[in-house]
Design a protein around this motif. Structure first.
Motif, PDB file in Angstrom:
ATOM      1  N   ARG A   1     -24.114  22.029  82.890  1.00  0.00           N
ATOM      2  CA  ARG A   1     -25.511  21.594  82.789  1.00  0.00           C
ATOM      3  C   ARG A   1     -25.904  21.515  81.327  1.00  0.00           C
ATOM      4  N   ASP A   2     -25.328  22.372  80.510  1.00  0.00           N
ATOM      5  CA  ASP A   2     -25.615  22.418  79.081  1.00  0.00           C
ATOM      6  C   ASP A   2     -24.368  21.937  78.341  1.00  0.00           C
ATOM      7  N   VAL A   3     -24.453  20.737  77.804  1.00  0.00           N
ATOM      8  CA  VAL A   3     -23.254  20.140  77.198  1.00  0.00           C
ATOM      9  C   VAL A   3     -22.732  20.962  76.018  1.00  0.00           C
ATOM     10  N   ALA A   4     -23.655  21.636  75.329  1.00  0.00           N
ATOM     11  CA  ALA A   4     -23.232  22.473  74.187  1.00  0.00           C
ATOM     12  C   ALA A   4     -22.371  23.635  74.677  1.00  0.00           C
ATOM     13  N   LYS A   5     -22.699  24.111  75.859  1.00  0.00           N
ATOM     14  CA  LYS A   5     -21.922  25.215  76.432  1.00  0.00           C
ATOM     15  C   LYS A   5     -20.504  24.718  76.764  1.00  0.00           C
ATOM     16  N   ALA A   6     -20.436  23.506  77.316  1.00  0.00           N
ATOM     17  CA  ALA A   6     -19.125  22.919  77.619  1.00  0.00           C
ATOM     18  C   ALA A   6     -18.309  22.734  76.345  1.00  0.00           C
ATOM     19  N   GLN A   7     -18.988  22.282  75.290  1.00  0.00           N
ATOM     20  CA  GLN A   7     -18.274  22.038  74.026  1.00  0.00           C
ATOM     21  C   GLN A   7     -17.772  23.348  73.427  1.00  0.00           C
TER      22      GLN A   7
END
Lengths: 356, 356
Positions: free
Chosen positions: B37-43
């Motif tokens: 949901r949070d792309v920064a978390k995925a990155q």
């Protein structure tokens, strides 16, 4: 020679054969009489035992048990009779002023055991049940580890099992005779599991218990699970069975570590008494906890003698000192009360039974 | 290079970190997307994982999961989302033609899982749950020992436990969030115990089950015992808990012997996968049974790779062969049905719940 405890055996059962040697090795006891309904059976028992672990003076075979109780030389009696017959003879022994070492389960019901203990108290004789592991120095070490808590953390759980496989002809065995052994596997095997749990919980009674009866024979439990719920988030569960191979393991777990022993009833080796402590290394986020455990084998060498010998020696010491230790009847009665509640659950719908 | 399975991860949870490395080591898969949901978390997840187990081409971080399902290159998705959210995404993945590797417990209820599996079947994609030990060659060796029976005799009992200690702040943990993880410790830990029992019983369902809830938090079981009663005198019991130190032992007992493993979920050592077989020597009359056991350590060396790598490799093989194996959704559904019955018992009065 120092004064010896003079013993009489009320019965010549298989288990008494093991205990003959225990008296012989105790160092503070001699066996004077072995009684049996059939005097020839008592004599054969004596001949067999005397051949392997002889007393200086061979014990005498007597018919029945009255003569033993009437003999003023007898200090203490060992009662290996079937559970259904113990009450009468324990009370008669107490009334005859004899100290009583009684096999387990002590009685069909806690109410019976209360009468038995009351008779022992009224006559100022010692009562003790025949749980040998209570006399193994390993047990006190384990209890110390549990109470100290630095390795196991707060006690949470005791899981134990004791089983052996009875062959096909087992339905004729005394162990599934509802008159003689009404508690079946629960009394014969579960007694040890319950006792171990009580010892780990410092003698606290569980608040409630339940049992799942997997199988019965002749109205007697032969395969059963029990759950004991104590206060402070402590629980104990056990499995006892005549349907499963020999197992006698116990695992005592806390918040930080677990202690295991695979031979909690009858140690595999009488020269040492080991247990293992495992502690988890760490639990990380997600499922990334480490599963390496830090094992610590604790081998106790102290008293290099078997627990069955110590049972008789310790009993003998109390008798010779003229002391009575109320711990022994108390822990038997607690165990028997848990048995009552478990049996009520097992033979009912398996629901929770409260203890108070 | 041979064709590789192209993976997408729907979520960047802790457990996915472990499985990143599994895809990387599988030899037949590459990871293309990690969605959150949070792309920064995925990155951040990608950066962290890429530093320790790098893919030649770093996976891309994407916001949400739609883009992954829409990508025609993606063959398979791994779904580590919380249990409460899995159903929707499994069905959407199936409808997008993606094979699905789904964390366990697969769903809140068996009825949900039935819909999920039906969607996979309708779209001809493979469904498999994330139980790694299913892919450990040790398991098939154990099942062979159980089925062969010459060492254990007739199967009688499977006793297992899986627990870890959640610290004081554990009540905020997702594992006790009744919306996201309604099965609590039963789903997180008991799933493995139930699965192991089903594997030993050749996939037979228990006839009835019961559960004793020792503790719940936020309406979610955190400390529980379960009993599974199969036909043919076979029973299984387990304990799962967030309140007790790390334990993951299993004991499989028959009429003649018992097989034990102390690391049934996550092997302590990936290079070998041991188990122990103990057999009683003999049981004599009275209480004179011998307690010496004949231990046999079986060390499997075969495929010296971790079960978590094999999970992804085996899944990848099915995908690459264009085969579907119905065993995997079936065993997930059986497990989930047992979960339903156990939860019904645990949240009710702990009575027996029949399965059919």
């Amino acid at each position: 020679m120092d004064r010896q405890v003079v013993w009489g055996f009320l019965g010549a059962a298989g288990i008494a054969e093991k205990n003959w040697a225990s008296v012989q090795r105790s160092g503070n006891g001699i066996l004077k009489f072995v009684g049996s309904r059939d005097v020839a059976k008592a004599q054969a028992f004596i001949d067999r035992c005397q051949a392997s672990a002889p007393f200086e003076k061979a014990p005498e075979a007597v018919e029945g048990y009255e003569e033993i109780l009437a003999d003023p030389e007898i200090d203490a009696v060992y009662i290996p009779l079937p559970t259904g017959l113990r009450k009468d003879w324990v009370i008669r022994a107490a009334e005859a002023g004899k100290h009583v070492l009684c096999e387990k389960p002590c009685a069909p019901k806690a109410a019976d055991l209360e009468e038995m203990i009351a008779a022992c108290e009224a006559n100022q004789v010692q009562f003790m049940d025949g749980v040998m592991f209570m006399h193994n120095p390993r047990l006190s070490e384990i209890v110390k580890v549990v109470e100290k808590g630095d390795e196991l953390g707060k006690l949470r759980r005791i899981e134990s099992c004791f089983s052996f496989f009875g062959e096909d002809d087992f339905s004729d065995n005394i162990r599934v005779n509802s008159k003689l052994e009404p508690l079946g596997a629960l009394g014969d095997l579960g007694w040890y599991c319950v006792r171990m749990s009580l010892c780990c919980c410092e003698g606290d009674l569980p608040v409630r218990v339940r049992a799942t009866l997997f199988e019965e024979k002749n109205g007697v439990p032969v395969d059963l699970r029990g759950d004991l719920i104590f206060s402070d988030s402590r629980t104990a569960s056990f499995h006892c069975s005549f349907n499963t191979t020999l197992e006698q393991s116990c695992r005592i777990s806390g918040t930080k570590g677990a202690l295991t022993l695979d031979d909690f009833v009858l140690p595999c080796d009488n020269q040492k008494a080991a247990f293992t402590i495992e502690r988890q290394e760490e639990v990380g986020e997600g499922s990334n906890f480490s599963t390496r455990s830090l094992n610590r084998e604790v081998e106790l060498t102290g008293e290099a003698e078997s627990q069955k010998t110590l049972l008789f020696r310790n009993f003998g010491k109390l008798v010779l000192r003229g002391e009575r230790d109320s711990y022994w009847p108390e822990i038997s009665l607690l165990t028997q009360r848990v048995m009552d509640a478990l049996l009520e659950s097992a033979l009912g719908d398996g629901g929770m039974v409260e203890l108070d």
